[in-house]
Design a protein around this motif. Structure first.
Motif, PDB file in Angstrom:
ATOM      1  N   LEU A 261       0.826  -1.209   0.000  1.00  0.00           N
ATOM      2  CA  LEU A 261       0.000   0.000   0.000  1.00  0.00           C
ATOM      3  C   LEU A 261       0.861   1.261   0.000  1.00  0.00           C
ATOM      4  O   LEU A 261       0.526   2.241  -0.674  1.00  0.00           O
ATOM      5  CB  LEU A 261      -0.935  -0.008   1.212  1.00  0.00           C
ATOM      6  CG  LEU A 261      -2.090  -1.007   1.158  1.00  0.00           C
ATOM      7  CD1 LEU A 261      -2.873  -0.987   2.465  1.00  0.00           C
ATOM      8  CD2 LEU A 261      -3.021  -0.707  -0.010  1.00  0.00           C
TER       9      LEU A 261
ATOM     10  N   HIS B 285       2.006   2.141  -3.263  1.00  0.00           N
ATOM     11  CA  HIS B 285       0.917   2.611  -4.126  1.00  0.00           C
ATOM     12  C   HIS B 285       0.141   3.677  -3.344  1.00  0.00           C
ATOM     13  O   HIS B 285      -0.907   3.382  -2.746  1.00  0.00           O
ATOM     14  CB  HIS B 285      -0.011   1.463  -4.527  1.00  0.00           C
ATOM     15  CG  HIS B 285       0.657   0.412  -5.363  1.00  0.00           C
ATOM     16  ND1 HIS B 285       1.456  -0.574  -4.823  1.00  0.00           N
ATOM     17  CD2 HIS B 285       0.654   0.201  -6.717  1.00  0.00           C
ATOM     18  CE1 HIS B 285       1.896  -1.362  -5.798  1.00  0.00           C
ATOM     19  NE2 HIS B 285       1.432  -0.908  -6.954  1.00  0.00           N
TER      20      HIS B 285
ATOM     21  N   SER C  32      -3.766   4.067  -3.781  1.00  0.00           N
ATOM     22  CA  SER C  32      -4.586   3.037  -3.142  1.00  0.00           C
ATOM     23  C   SER C  32      -4.649   3.248  -1.638  1.00  0.00           C
ATOM     24  O   SER C  32      -5.703   3.063  -1.017  1.00  0.00           O
ATOM     25  CB  SER C  32      -4.023   1.650  -3.456  1.00  0.00           C
ATOM     26  OG  SER C  32      -4.027   1.406  -4.851  1.00  0.00           O
TER      27      SER C  32
ATOM     28  N   VAL D 272      -7.019   6.117  -0.898  1.00  0.00           N
ATOM     29  CA  VAL D 272      -8.406   5.714  -1.124  1.00  0.00           C
ATOM     30  C   VAL D 272      -8.922   4.866   0.030  1.00  0.00           C
ATOM     31  O   VAL D 272     -10.041   5.057   0.518  1.00  0.00           O
ATOM     32  CB  VAL D 272      -8.531   4.962  -2.460  1.00  0.00           C
ATOM     33  CG1 VAL D 272      -9.911   4.336  -2.595  1.00  0.00           C
ATOM     34  CG2 VAL D 272      -8.284   5.912  -3.630  1.00  0.00           C
ATOM     35  N   LEU D 273      -8.099   3.925   0.510  1.00  0.00           N
ATOM     36  CA  LEU D 273      -8.517   3.086   1.636  1.00  0.00           C
ATOM     37  C   LEU D 273      -8.677   3.892   2.917  1.00  0.00           C
ATOM     38  O   LEU D 273      -9.615   3.666   3.693  1.00  0.00           O
ATOM     39  CB  LEU D 273      -7.507   1.966   1.844  1.00  0.00           C
ATOM     40  CG  LEU D 273      -7.575   0.795   0.869  1.00  0.00           C
ATOM     41  CD1 LEU D 273      -6.503  -0.224   1.199  1.00  0.00           C
ATOM     42  CD2 LEU D 273      -8.942   0.147   0.885  1.00  0.00           C
TER      43      LEU D 273
ATOM     44  N   VAL E  10     -14.865   0.479  -4.560  1.00  0.00           N
ATOM     45  CA  VAL E  10     -13.447   0.756  -4.310  1.00  0.00           C
ATOM     46  C   VAL E  10     -12.624  -0.525  -4.319  1.00  0.00           C
ATOM     47  O   VAL E  10     -11.545  -0.593  -4.926  1.00  0.00           O
ATOM     48  CB  VAL E  10     -13.277   1.502  -2.975  1.00  0.00           C
ATOM     49  CG1 VAL E  10     -11.823   1.529  -2.546  1.00  0.00           C
ATOM     50  CG2 VAL E  10     -13.804   2.928  -3.099  1.00  0.00           C
ATOM     51  N   VAL E  11     -13.142  -1.583  -3.681  1.00  0.00           N
ATOM     52  CA  VAL E  11     -12.354  -2.805  -3.513  1.00  0.00           C
ATOM     53  C   VAL E  11     -12.321  -3.643  -4.785  1.00  0.00           C
ATOM     54  O   VAL E  11     -11.286  -4.219  -5.131  1.00  0.00           O
ATOM     55  CB  VAL E  11     -12.902  -3.624  -2.324  1.00  0.00           C
ATOM     56  CG1 VAL E  11     -12.196  -4.971  -2.222  1.00  0.00           C
ATOM     57  CG2 VAL E  11     -12.735  -2.850  -1.021  1.00  0.00           C
TER      58      VAL E  11
ATOM     59  N   THR F 166     -11.719  -0.937  -8.724  1.00  0.00           N
ATOM     60  CA  THR F 166     -10.611  -0.006  -8.903  1.00  0.00           C
ATOM     61  C   THR F 166      -9.298  -0.757  -8.714  1.00  0.00           C
ATOM     62  O   THR F 166      -9.281  -1.958  -8.421  1.00  0.00           O
ATOM     63  CB  THR F 166     -10.687   1.162  -7.894  1.00  0.00           C
ATOM     64  OG1 THR F 166     -10.521   0.657  -6.569  1.00  0.00           O
ATOM     65  CG2 THR F 166     -12.025   1.888  -7.992  1.00  0.00           C
ATOM     66  N   SER F 167      -8.198  -0.041  -8.869  1.00  0.00           N
ATOM     67  CA  SER F 167      -6.885  -0.662  -8.696  1.00  0.00           C
ATOM     68  C   SER F 167      -6.600  -1.039  -7.251  1.00  0.00           C
ATOM     69  O   SER F 167      -5.665  -1.808  -6.990  1.00  0.00           O
ATOM     70  CB  SER F 167      -5.796   0.292  -9.194  1.00  0.00           C
ATOM     71  OG  SER F 167      -5.825   1.511  -8.458  1.00  0.00           O
ATOM     72  N   VAL F 168      -7.385  -0.528  -6.315  1.00  0.00           N
ATOM     73  CA  VAL F 168      -7.173  -0.862  -4.905  1.00  0.00           C
ATOM     74  C   VAL F 168      -7.341  -2.358  -4.688  1.00  0.00           C
ATOM     75  O   VAL F 168      -6.556  -3.004  -3.976  1.00  0.00           O
ATOM     76  CB  VAL F 168      -8.135  -0.062  -4.013  1.00  0.00           C
ATOM     77  CG1 VAL F 168      -7.987  -0.483  -2.558  1.00  0.00           C
ATOM     78  CG2 VAL F 168      -7.872   1.425  -4.159  1.00  0.00           C
TER      79      VAL F 168
ATOM     80  N   SER G  55      -6.928  -4.850  -6.819  1.00  0.00           N
ATOM     81  CA  SER G  55      -5.811  -5.617  -7.376  1.00  0.00           C
ATOM     82  C   SER G  55      -4.570  -5.500  -6.500  1.00  0.00           C
ATOM     83  O   SER G  55      -3.825  -6.474  -6.323  1.00  0.00           O
ATOM     84  CB  SER G  55      -5.513  -5.133  -8.790  1.00  0.00           C
ATOM     85  OG  SER G  55      -5.118  -3.769  -8.789  1.00  0.00           O
ATOM     86  N   VAL G  56      -4.344  -4.316  -5.921  1.00  0.00           N
ATOM     87  CA  VAL G  56      -3.186  -4.145  -5.028  1.00  0.00           C
ATOM     88  C   VAL G  56      -3.333  -5.019  -3.785  1.00  0.00           C
ATOM     89  O   VAL G  56      -2.382  -5.709  -3.371  1.00  0.00           O
ATOM     90  CB  VAL G  56      -3.028  -2.661  -4.637  1.00  0.00           C
ATOM     91  CG1 VAL G  56      -1.986  -2.499  -3.545  1.00  0.00           C
ATOM     92  CG2 VAL G  56      -2.645  -1.827  -5.854  1.00  0.00           C
TER      93      VAL G  56
END
Length: 222
Positions: free
Chosen positions: A100, A103, A106, A109-110, A153-154, A157-159, A161-162
């Motif tokens: 995290l 990134h 991400s 966003v979290l 979001v989970v 989005t790219s979050v 995948s991360v």
């Protein structure tokens, strides 16, 4: 010649007292509940980490050897998991945290999603409805909106995948260590009795602590 002392006019404290009472009647937004929530999370993490095994045992290179078969690797993973479960959880959490931090989008966003749950629903006073752009939202509408936002979001989005990539890497590291670490030197008697619960006992304790911390806020909302 006598001097006349002007009469002392009484000073009314009604307004100040009223303002003080009014300010006392409106406490900060769920400060005790939020503080209790943070304290429970901190205590849970501290208690969990206190149950970890020495990191020297985890990284003892003299105890590593190639498993003879797949069944041997499976037995090793089970025994090492039973013994090092808190260490393994810490390793997975560290890998997720590093992922995290590498990134930043991400991570932000979290953090924003967590803040939305805490301050828009969980710790928002029940007598103060949520108002956005002049529109009032009920608790049910707020909850449905936050759930929809979390799913978006989970998973969209790219979050997502991360997080999934970091979890897969963490699980792979744990399984690799468990398969290569020879567990014969470990004291597994007391762990074998609780192997059926494993991480679940630790996570259930954390969940119960969080529930106890948030119960007053949820009860107030009802």
């Amino acid at each position: 010649m006598s001097t006349t002392v002007p009469p002392v006019l009484p000073i009314s404290t009604t307004t100040a007292a009223a303002g003080s009472v009014e300010s006392q009647g409106q406490p900060p937004i769920a400060t005790p509940a939020f503080r209790a929530f943070i304290n429970h999370i901190t205590d849970t993490v501290r208690n969990g980490l206190s149950q970890r095994r020495p990191w020297a045992e985890l990284a003892d290179r003299s105890a590593f050897a190639k498993p003879e078969s797949f069944s041997d690797a499976t037995v090793r993973v089970r025994k090492n998991y039973s013994y090092f479960r808190v260490n393994y959880l810490a390793v997975v959490a560290l890998i997720v945290a590093v992922s995290l931090f590498t990134h930043p989008f991400s991570l932000m966003v979290l953090v924003g999603l967590l803040a939305a749950w805490l301050f828009l629903y969980l710790f928002r006073p029940s007598d103060q409805p949520l108002v956005i752009l002049g529109r009032t939202f009920s608790d049910t509408q707020t909850l449905m909106g936050l759930v929809a936002l979390s799913v978006f979001v989970v998973f969209l989005t790219s979050v997502g995948s991360v997080l999934i990539s970091a979890l897969l890497v963490g699980v792979a590291v744990v399984f690799a260590h468990g398969a290569l670490r020879v567990p014969e030197d470990l004291f597994l008697d007391e762990q074998e009795t609780s192997a059926s619960t494993g991480f679940l006992s630790f996570l259930n304790g954390a969940a119960s602590n969080v529930a106890a911390a948030t119960a007053p806020a949820i009860a107030a909302r009802g």
